[in-house]
Structure formats: C-alpha cells, structure tokens
Scaffold this motif. Structure first.
Motif, PDB file in Angstrom:
ATOM      1  N   HIS A 289       0.942  -1.209  -0.041  1.00 23.33           N
ATOM      2  CA  HIS A 289       0.052  -0.006  -0.044  1.00 23.33           C
ATOM      3  C   HIS A 289       0.995   1.306  -0.040  1.00 23.33           C
ATOM      4  N   LEU A 290       1.925   1.115   0.794  1.00 18.54           N
ATOM      5  CA  LEU A 290       2.949   2.541   0.811  1.00 18.54           C
ATOM      6  C   LEU A 290       3.538   2.686  -0.543  1.00 18.54           C
ATOM      7  N   MET A 291       4.219   1.384  -1.100  1.00 14.20           N
ATOM      8  CA  MET A 291       4.558   1.988  -2.445  1.00 14.20           C
ATOM      9  C   MET A 291       3.732   2.321  -3.426  1.00 14.20           C
ATOM     10  N   THR A 292       2.421   1.951  -3.398  1.00 17.84           N
ATOM     11  CA  THR A 292       1.504   2.401  -4.568  1.00 17.84           C
ATOM     12  C   THR A 292       1.111   3.903  -4.117  1.00 17.84           C
ATOM     13  N   TYR A 293       1.125   4.335  -2.837  1.00 17.67           N
ATOM     14  CA  TYR A 293       1.010   5.474  -2.443  1.00 17.67           C
ATOM     15  C   TYR A 293       2.024   6.509  -2.972  1.00 17.67           C
ATOM     16  N   VAL A 294       3.439   6.187  -2.766  1.00 18.94           N
ATOM     17  CA  VAL A 294       4.505   6.812  -3.101  1.00 18.94           C
ATOM     18  C   VAL A 294       4.541   6.995  -4.797  1.00 18.94           C
ATOM     19  N   MET A 295       3.965   5.952  -5.281  1.00 12.39           N
ATOM     20  CA  MET A 295       4.080   6.251  -6.948  1.00 12.39           C
ATOM     21  C   MET A 295       2.877   6.926  -7.298  1.00 12.39           C
ATOM     22  N   VAL A 296       1.982   6.837  -6.855  1.00 19.00           N
ATOM     23  CA  VAL A 296       0.789   7.803  -7.514  1.00 19.00           C
ATOM     24  C   VAL A 296       0.712   9.226  -6.981  1.00 19.00           C
ATOM     25  N   ILE A 297       1.300   9.387  -5.605  1.00 26.61           N
ATOM     26  CA  ILE A 297       1.211  10.553  -5.291  1.00 26.61           C
ATOM     27  C   ILE A 297       2.454  11.376  -5.979  1.00 26.61           C
ATOM     28  N   SER A 298       3.506  10.698  -6.237  1.00 22.02           N
ATOM     29  CA  SER A 298       4.592  11.371  -6.962  1.00 22.02           C
ATOM     30  C   SER A 298       4.244  11.747  -8.436  1.00 22.02           C
ATOM     31  N   LEU A 299       3.447  10.986  -8.931  1.00 21.95           N
ATOM     32  CA  LEU A 299       2.671  11.128 -10.415  1.00 21.95           C
ATOM     33  C   LEU A 299       1.623  12.324 -10.279  1.00 21.95           C
ATOM     34  N   LEU A 300       0.899  12.524  -9.024  1.00 26.84           N
ATOM     35  CA  LEU A 300       0.119  13.539  -8.978  1.00 26.84           C
ATOM     36  C   LEU A 300       0.919  14.923  -8.896  1.00 26.84           C
ATOM     37  N   PHE A 301       1.934  14.970  -8.083  1.00 29.64           N
ATOM     38  CA  PHE A 301       2.744  15.956  -7.899  1.00 29.64           C
ATOM     39  C   PHE A 301       3.385  16.444  -9.137  1.00 29.64           C
ATOM     40  N   ALA A 302       3.826  15.485 -10.145  1.00 26.79           N
ATOM     41  CA  ALA A 302       4.550  15.673 -11.408  1.00 26.79           C
ATOM     42  C   ALA A 302       3.530  16.393 -12.340  1.00 26.79           C
ATOM     43  N   ILE A 303       2.074  15.846 -12.284  1.00 23.45           N
ATOM     44  CA  ILE A 303       1.362  16.561 -13.144  1.00 23.45           C
ATOM     45  C   ILE A 303       0.883  17.689 -12.814  1.00 23.45           C
ATOM     46  N   ASN A 304       0.791  18.008 -11.383  1.00 27.44           N
ATOM     47  CA  ASN A 304       0.374  19.161 -10.968  1.00 27.44           C
ATOM     48  C   ASN A 304       1.429  20.311 -11.048  1.00 27.44           C
ATOM     49  N   LEU A 305       2.869  19.719 -10.976  1.00 35.89           N
ATOM     50  CA  LEU A 305       3.651  20.852 -11.509  1.00 35.89           C
ATOM     51  C   LEU A 305       3.838  21.459 -12.898  1.00 35.89           C
ATOM     52  N   PHE A 306       3.430  20.212 -13.631  1.00 34.83           N
ATOM     53  CA  PHE A 306       3.599  20.371 -15.121  1.00 34.83           C
ATOM     54  C   PHE A 306       2.218  21.368 -15.716  1.00 34.83           C
ATOM     55  N   THR A 307       1.213  21.082 -14.962  1.00 32.09           N
ATOM     56  CA  THR A 307      -0.040  21.789 -15.539  1.00 32.09           C
ATOM     57  C   THR A 307      -0.336  22.993 -15.005  1.00 32.09           C
ATOM     58  N   SER A 308      -0.141  23.137 -13.851  1.00 36.04           N
ATOM     59  CA  SER A 308      -0.542  24.325 -12.925  1.00 36.04           C
ATOM     60  C   SER A 308       0.383  24.532 -11.729  1.00 36.04           C
ATOM     61  N   SER A 309       1.748  24.913 -11.827  1.00 28.30           N
ATOM     62  CA  SER A 309       2.571  24.909 -10.830  1.00 28.30           C
ATOM     63  C   SER A 309       2.150  26.301  -9.866  1.00 28.30           C
ATOM     64  N   HIS A 310       1.320  27.033 -10.010  1.00 26.07           N
ATOM     65  CA  HIS A 310       0.876  28.129  -9.303  1.00 26.07           C
ATOM     66  C   HIS A 310       0.214  27.943  -7.963  1.00 26.07           C
ATOM     67  N   TYR A 311      -0.388  26.726  -8.147  1.00 28.89           N
ATOM     68  CA  TYR A 311      -1.262  26.051  -6.917  1.00 28.89           C
ATOM     69  C   TYR A 311      -0.957  24.690  -6.855  1.00 28.89           C
ATOM     70  N   ILE A 312      -0.469  24.292  -5.529  1.00 31.56           N
ATOM     71  CA  ILE A 312      -0.324  22.751  -5.457  1.00 31.56           C
ATOM     72  C   ILE A 312      -1.497  22.147  -4.900  1.00 31.56           C
ATOM     73  N   TRP A 313      -2.274  21.726  -5.751  1.00 33.94           N
ATOM     74  CA  TRP A 313      -3.382  20.856  -5.153  1.00 33.94           C
ATOM     75  C   TRP A 313      -3.046  19.047  -5.077  1.00 33.94           C
ATOM     76  N   ALA A 314      -1.826  18.828  -5.228  1.00 34.19           N
ATOM     77  CA  ALA A 314      -1.580  17.378  -5.162  1.00 34.19           C
ATOM     78  C   ALA A 314      -1.511  17.098  -3.462  1.00 34.19           C
ATOM     79  N   TRP A 315      -1.304  18.043  -2.709  1.00 32.62           N
ATOM     80  CA  TRP A 315      -1.165  18.175  -1.249  1.00 32.62           C
ATOM     81  C   TRP A 315      -2.513  17.524  -0.618  1.00 32.62           C
TER      82      TRP A 315
END
Length: 155
Positions: A88-114
């Motif tokens: 579960h933890l590994m899945t969390y790390v991979m998915v959240i990392s992907l969400l942060f990457a998507i967040n930074l590439f699409t709209s870096s002015h607001y960090i919604w991935a938190w």
C-alpha cells in the motif's frame, strides 16, 4: 515440507539455511516446494538441523491444506498484514509522486496534489498502525470478544 517448517522454527531465511548447509538458495527453494532432495542435500540439511535423514524424509502429515499452530498462524497473519502495508505504501508513493508531477507540469502556481496526499496519507498511517499493531484497538482479542458476545457465550 518439513524443511520449511524446521527453517521457520529456527527463524532462518532461505539464504541463511543455504549458507549453513552449503546448498544453493535455489535448491532450498525447490526442496521447500516439494521436490525430493538428493542424498547429499539431505545429509547437509540433517547436519544443520541436528536430526536424522530419515526424519527429514518423512512425508508431511498434511498436504496442500497445511495446518498451522495458533502461534504460527498469528505470525503468518502479522507478516501478511505488514506485507500489505508495504505494498500500500509503495502504491501511495508512486501515485502521489505522479500527481505532484502532473500538478507541477500543468499548474505550478497552485499545488493541489497536497490534498490527495494528505487524505490518502491518513489512510496509510492508519494501515501502518494496524499492521504493526501499535494501538491494536480492533485486533484478534477484540474480534474474539465480539464473536463470543454475538454467539451469546461468556469468556
């Protein structure tokens, strides 16, 4: 097979048994899966476990429906719970990392991935506390009490 049970009884990993017996890890794995060991392998294992070759050659009393003692079953359940937590933890790390990457590439002015990281992180924390039995509020003792209560039995 009896080799696996003896190995677990001593608290050894397959690698440790391989080192102690002079056999390869692959050989240990094959033997534990039910393949008949050769005489030299049996001699090595008998020496390590301080038992006779005849005892190691005994057919297991149980087939694929292996029955474990209550203590063994408890430990197996604990290990499975910890394994589930790490998965579960590994899945969390991979998915959240992907969400942060998507967040930074699409709209870096607001960090919604938190927000998903926080929400799912609470679930991960709860899973870890349960897997490692930190608080164990709803553990086996609680389950047993609830079952006995619902069956109308006194403990």
């Amino acid at each position: 097979m009896i080799i696996r049970k003896l190995r677990l009884k001593h608290g050894w990993s397959q690698e440790q048994l391989a080192d102690l017996s002079g056999l390869s890890i692959r050989t240990i794995q094959r033997i534990e899966r039910g393949r008949k060991p050769g005489l030299e392998s049996l001699k090595s294992l008998a020496a390590v476990f301080e038992t006779s070759i005849e005892e190691l050659q005994q057919e297991p009393e149980m087939t694929s429906d292996t029955k474990y003692t209550e203590e063994e079953q408890t430990v197996i359940d604990q290990v499975r719970a910890i394994k589930g937590f790490y998965s579960h933890l590994m899945t969390y790390v991979m998915v959240i990392s992907l969400l942060f990457a998507i967040n930074l590439f699409t709209s870096s002015h607001y960090i919604w991935a938190w927000w998903p990281a926080l929400g799912w992180g609470i679930g991960i924390l709860n899973h870890g506390l349960n897997a490692f039995e930190v608080f164990n509020l709803f553990g086996p003792k609680w389950e047993k009490r609830q079952i006995e209560k619902r069956l109308g039995r006194k403990m």
